[in-house]
Design a protein around this motif. Structure first.
Motif, PDB file in Angstrom:
ATOM      1  N   PRO A  41      -1.311   8.110  -0.151  1.00  0.00           N
ATOM      2  CA  PRO A  41      -1.949   7.490  -1.312  1.00  0.00           C
ATOM      3  C   PRO A  41      -0.988   6.814  -2.265  1.00  0.00           C
ATOM      4  O   PRO A  41      -1.388   5.973  -3.044  1.00  0.00           O
ATOM      5  N   GLY A  42       0.264   7.163  -2.230  1.00  0.00           N
ATOM      6  CA  GLY A  42       1.192   6.627  -3.220  1.00  0.00           C
ATOM      7  C   GLY A  42       2.228   5.713  -2.619  1.00  0.00           C
ATOM      8  O   GLY A  42       2.218   5.411  -1.436  1.00  0.00           O
ATOM      9  N   SER A  43       3.132   5.270  -3.447  1.00  0.00           N
ATOM     10  CA  SER A  43       4.200   4.389  -3.009  1.00  0.00           C
ATOM     11  C   SER A  43       5.282   5.207  -2.320  1.00  0.00           C
ATOM     12  O   SER A  43       5.736   6.223  -2.846  1.00  0.00           O
ATOM     13  N   ALA A  44       5.683   4.774  -1.130  1.00  0.00           N
ATOM     14  CA  ALA A  44       6.749   5.472  -0.417  1.00  0.00           C
ATOM     15  C   ALA A  44       8.076   5.261  -1.126  1.00  0.00           C
ATOM     16  O   ALA A  44       8.289   4.245  -1.791  1.00  0.00           O
ATOM     17  N   GLU A 328      -2.476 -12.493  -8.007  1.00  0.00           N
ATOM     18  CA  GLU A 328      -3.672 -11.693  -8.265  1.00  0.00           C
ATOM     19  C   GLU A 328      -3.310 -10.218  -8.430  1.00  0.00           C
ATOM     20  O   GLU A 328      -2.333  -9.735  -7.851  1.00  0.00           O
ATOM     21  N   ASP A 329      -4.132  -9.520  -9.182  1.00  0.00           N
ATOM     22  CA  ASP A 329      -3.944  -8.079  -9.395  1.00  0.00           C
ATOM     23  C   ASP A 329      -4.647  -7.329  -8.266  1.00  0.00           C
ATOM     24  O   ASP A 329      -5.678  -6.676  -8.465  1.00  0.00           O
ATOM     25  N   ARG A 330      -4.070  -7.451  -7.072  1.00  0.00           N
ATOM     26  CA  ARG A 330      -4.648  -6.780  -5.907  1.00  0.00           C
ATOM     27  C   ARG A 330      -3.562  -6.491  -4.887  1.00  0.00           C
ATOM     28  O   ARG A 330      -2.428  -6.976  -5.014  1.00  0.00           O
ATOM     29  N   ALA A 331      -3.922  -5.705  -3.892  1.00  0.00           N
ATOM     30  CA  ALA A 331      -2.978  -5.339  -2.838  1.00  0.00           C
ATOM     31  C   ALA A 331      -3.022  -6.359  -1.700  1.00  0.00           C
ATOM     32  O   ALA A 331      -4.035  -7.025  -1.471  1.00  0.00           O
ATOM     33  N   TYR A 332      -1.891  -6.465  -1.003  1.00  0.00           N
ATOM     34  CA  TYR A 332      -1.772  -7.315   0.177  1.00  0.00           C
ATOM     35  C   TYR A 332      -1.190  -6.474   1.310  1.00  0.00           C
ATOM     36  O   TYR A 332      -0.353  -5.591   1.078  1.00  0.00           O
ATOM     37  N   THR A 348       2.276  -2.195   2.499  1.00  0.00           N
ATOM     38  CA  THR A 348       1.405  -2.732   1.458  1.00  0.00           C
ATOM     39  C   THR A 348       2.239  -3.260   0.304  1.00  0.00           C
ATOM     40  O   THR A 348       3.195  -2.613  -0.122  1.00  0.00           O
ATOM     41  N   LEU A 349       1.895  -4.450  -0.165  1.00  0.00           N
ATOM     42  CA  LEU A 349       2.437  -4.988  -1.414  1.00  0.00           C
ATOM     43  C   LEU A 349       1.338  -4.825  -2.455  1.00  0.00           C
ATOM     44  O   LEU A 349       0.210  -5.293  -2.254  1.00  0.00           O
ATOM     45  N   VAL A 356      -4.606  -0.219  -1.528  1.00  0.00           N
ATOM     46  CA  VAL A 356      -4.531  -0.637  -0.132  1.00  0.00           C
ATOM     47  C   VAL A 356      -5.295  -1.940   0.018  1.00  0.00           C
ATOM     48  O   VAL A 356      -6.127  -2.298  -0.817  1.00  0.00           O
ATOM     49  N   ALA A 357      -5.005  -2.639   1.077  1.00  0.00           N
ATOM     50  CA  ALA A 357      -5.687  -3.888   1.402  1.00  0.00           C
ATOM     51  C   ALA A 357      -6.192  -3.798   2.831  1.00  0.00           C
ATOM     52  O   ALA A 357      -5.722  -2.961   3.622  1.00  0.00           O
TER      53      ALA A 357
END
Length: 605
Positions: A41-44, A328-332, A348-349, A356-357
């Motif tokens: 769920p989090g950033s590695a 944009e304020d979203r995941a890629y 994921t960026l 997540v995207a």
């Protein structure tokens, strides 16, 4: 090491949980159900970093856990991949490398310009690092850019002994960016590399579970019946584009599998530099970020004029720096799809951890064409009609195992001969020994540097090709080559035999000689149906792609099946240097030579 089940067996018995079900769309049909676990769920965490003029590295065995599955590995300073080595152009460097293994080891500094004795190739530039001993690498940093390091001992690289290098320029960086991330792509397996190598030797196509089927024939997705019969008559498999596949590999980003979901953060509107390294052992990756254009600014550590694209095919050992600007304020999703579409690396960026995207499904796997056999027609085509056209030109049908007589003192055998027609009739007269290791000769190899990589011909968006690359600065040596040499990439895919010019690497083989300071044009001719990433140690070369004094400078180049690549080389680094295919198991099978650079008097400096 105990031999675990292979990936296909393991996946067959895995339990399909709710977290894994979401990933079924991007797994190939033969690999479903997918592995247990869910995306983190989090950033590695970021890669650990070592820096300075005096660095200590320790090689030791350890275990890794990828997508919830443990495996044996060899790491550096306790991590796989090893730490990011951060340096600055112009600094001196001392690297104290301790080998805590019970076997010999080594580290090669891939792409770095240094004295040959510190290049790190056992049997070529130094003996290696003995078990439970240390070796001091000491050299100045003469360049900037993105590079990497890896073992050149046995199959240790496949076990995780590799890592990235970033060298900051001494002056102003011409690439403007607000944030950067290293994207180290690799292929990880729970099966020991020795076992994988034995399996490839015993059954080279045994890891390909995407062969043509009756269903594909009836649905019209694959070759027609007539095409299949023709290819079968030549004993060729058009789906054989990779030796090791997602059947045994988990594709990773910075050591994390697709389910682990390594995440890189950004703020909308920032220019984010991604330093992408293909540090895998056997996998060509097709890299894209759906919804984001990529501005390519560097190739193999060398700055290029910015060129925008949507997808980049990255051969083993190549590096590409790209800049993306997510607004944009979203995941890629960053996708690193294996060239045979048997799996993918995923990261994921995102502007915040936990986002997540969508993950795009795997695209249909590519089929080799007649162009991949080196049978491109004069107009550059190589589609389904090429075989018939070639047969008409030859005045007869295709023949296999035909002896083409004496060329330059050696008998030449081709598994793709055109009746009694000589290769000379196609302007292609190789000097290759008759050998069981040479199953095919490309009758009409073509320069494919301006063509998309295998499987990317009709993807519907922009794909980077080598002719897009233009050096940012003028080349340092503008002399015309004083001589030229041809090097044939040869193999017998059915027997997993690989070589240069029909001869596998051996102790008795003479090095390829160069005189220090001379300018040479080298033509790589791929006589096989598989792409080969070719790497020359200790040097950069200029690809001959029509850009004159701004030709792109590289240390590794992916040579397309049935293709030809030309580069100009200034032999300015005295000593003995490795020259090889960077597919690890191809190199181990013999696709390697030594390049020897000597002073005009015959004594290396």
């Amino acid at each position: 090491m105990n031999q675990p089940l292979d990936r296909r067996q393991w996946l067959r018995g895995a339990t399909l949980g709710a977290g894994a079900a979401a990933f079924a769309a991007w797994m190939p049909a033969w690999a479903q159900p997918v592995s247990e676990g869910s995306a983190s769920p989090g950033s590695a965490p970021a890669l650990p970093v070592v820096t300075g003029e005096d660095i200590r590295l320790r090689i030791a065995r350890q275990s890794v856990r990828v997508d919830g599955r443990s495996a044996h590995a060899i790491g550096i300073n306790g991590t796989v991949p090893g730490p990011l080595i951060r340096l600055r152009e112009g600094q001196p460097l001392r690297l104290h490398v301790e080998n805590a293994l019970d076997s010999w080891s080594s580290i090669h500094w891939h792409g770095l310009l240094l004295p040959s004795q510190y290049d790190g190739v056992p049997g070529v530039s130094f003996p290696g690092i003995a078990p439970h001993s240390s070796f001091l690498y000491e050299f100045p940093i003469r360049q900037a850019g993105t590079y990497w390091y890896h073992s050149h001992s046995g199959f240790q690289e496949q076990l995780g002994l590799h890592g990235p290098i970033v060298i900051d320029p001494a002056g102003t960086d011409p690439v403007g960016f607000d944030r950067e991330h290293v994207i180290f792509l690799s292929d990880q397996s729970a099966i020991s590399p020795d076992t994988l190598f034995r399996r490839m030797k015993r059954d080279p196509g045994g890891l390909n579970f995407q062969k043509q089927t009756l269903g594909g024939l009836l649905a019209g997705h694959d070759q027609s019946l007539a095409e299949r019969l023709k290819w079968g008559g030549m004993r060729m498999d058009p789906t054989d584009v990779a030796d090791a596949t997602g059947a045994v590999y988990t594709y990773t980003v910075n050591g994390y599998g697709p389910l682990d979901n390594w995440t890189a953060l950004f703020r909308p509107g920032e220019r984010v530099r991604l330093r992408i390294v293909n540090g895998s052992s056997m996998t060509t990756f097709n890299v894209r970020i759906p919804g984001l254009a990529m501005m390519v600014v560097q190739a193999d550590g060398q700055n290029v004029r910015p060129v925008e694209t949507d997808e980049v095919q990255i051969g083993v050992a190549e590096t590409y720096d790209v800049v993306v600007t997510p607004t944009e304020d979203r995941a890629y999703t960053l996708v690193g799809e294996s060239v045979d579409r048997s799996g993918l690396a995923r990261a994921t960026l995102a502007p915040r951890a936990g986002m997540v995207a969508p993950i795009p499904p795997l695209r249909p796997r590519p089929l080799a064409t007649m162009a991949d056999m080196g049978m491109a027609m004069p107009d550059g085509g190589g589609g389904k009609d090429a075989m018939a056209g070639m047969a008409d030109m030859a005045g007869g049908g295709m023949a296999t195992g035909t002896d083409h007589g004496d060329h330059g003192g050696h008998r030449v055998s081709s598994g793709m001969a055109m009746g009694a027609m000589s290769m000379r009739d196609f302007g292609h007269a190789p000097d290759i020994r008759k050998s069981p290791g040479v199953a095919t000769i490309a009758p009409m190899p073509r320069d494919r540097t301006g063509m998309p990589g295998q499987g990317l011909e009709h993807v519907g968006h922009r794909v980077l090709v080598y002719t897009d690359l233009v050096a940012l600065e003028r080349n340092p040596d503008l002399r015309a080559p004083s001589r030229s040499i041809d090097v044939h990439l040869t193999g017998n895919m059915e027997r997993f035999m690989w070589s240069f010019d029909g001869e596998a690497m051996s102790d008795r083989m003479e090095p390829i000689p160069f005189t220090e300071g001379e300018r040479v044009r080298v033509t790589l001719i791929n006589d096989t149906m598989m792409a080969h990433p070719i790497h020359l140690h200790g040097h950069f070369f200029e690809l001959v792609t029509g850009h004159g004094d701004h030709a792109p400078r590289k240390h590794s180049v992916l040579v397309a099946p049935g293709g030809r690549v030309r580069f100009d080389l200034t032999a300015d680094a005295p000593g003995d240097w490795a020259f090889h295919c960077h597919l690890l198991y191809h190199m181990a099978a013999g696709m390697m030579r030594i390049v020897s650079v000597r002073s005009p008097q015959g004594v290396s400096a």
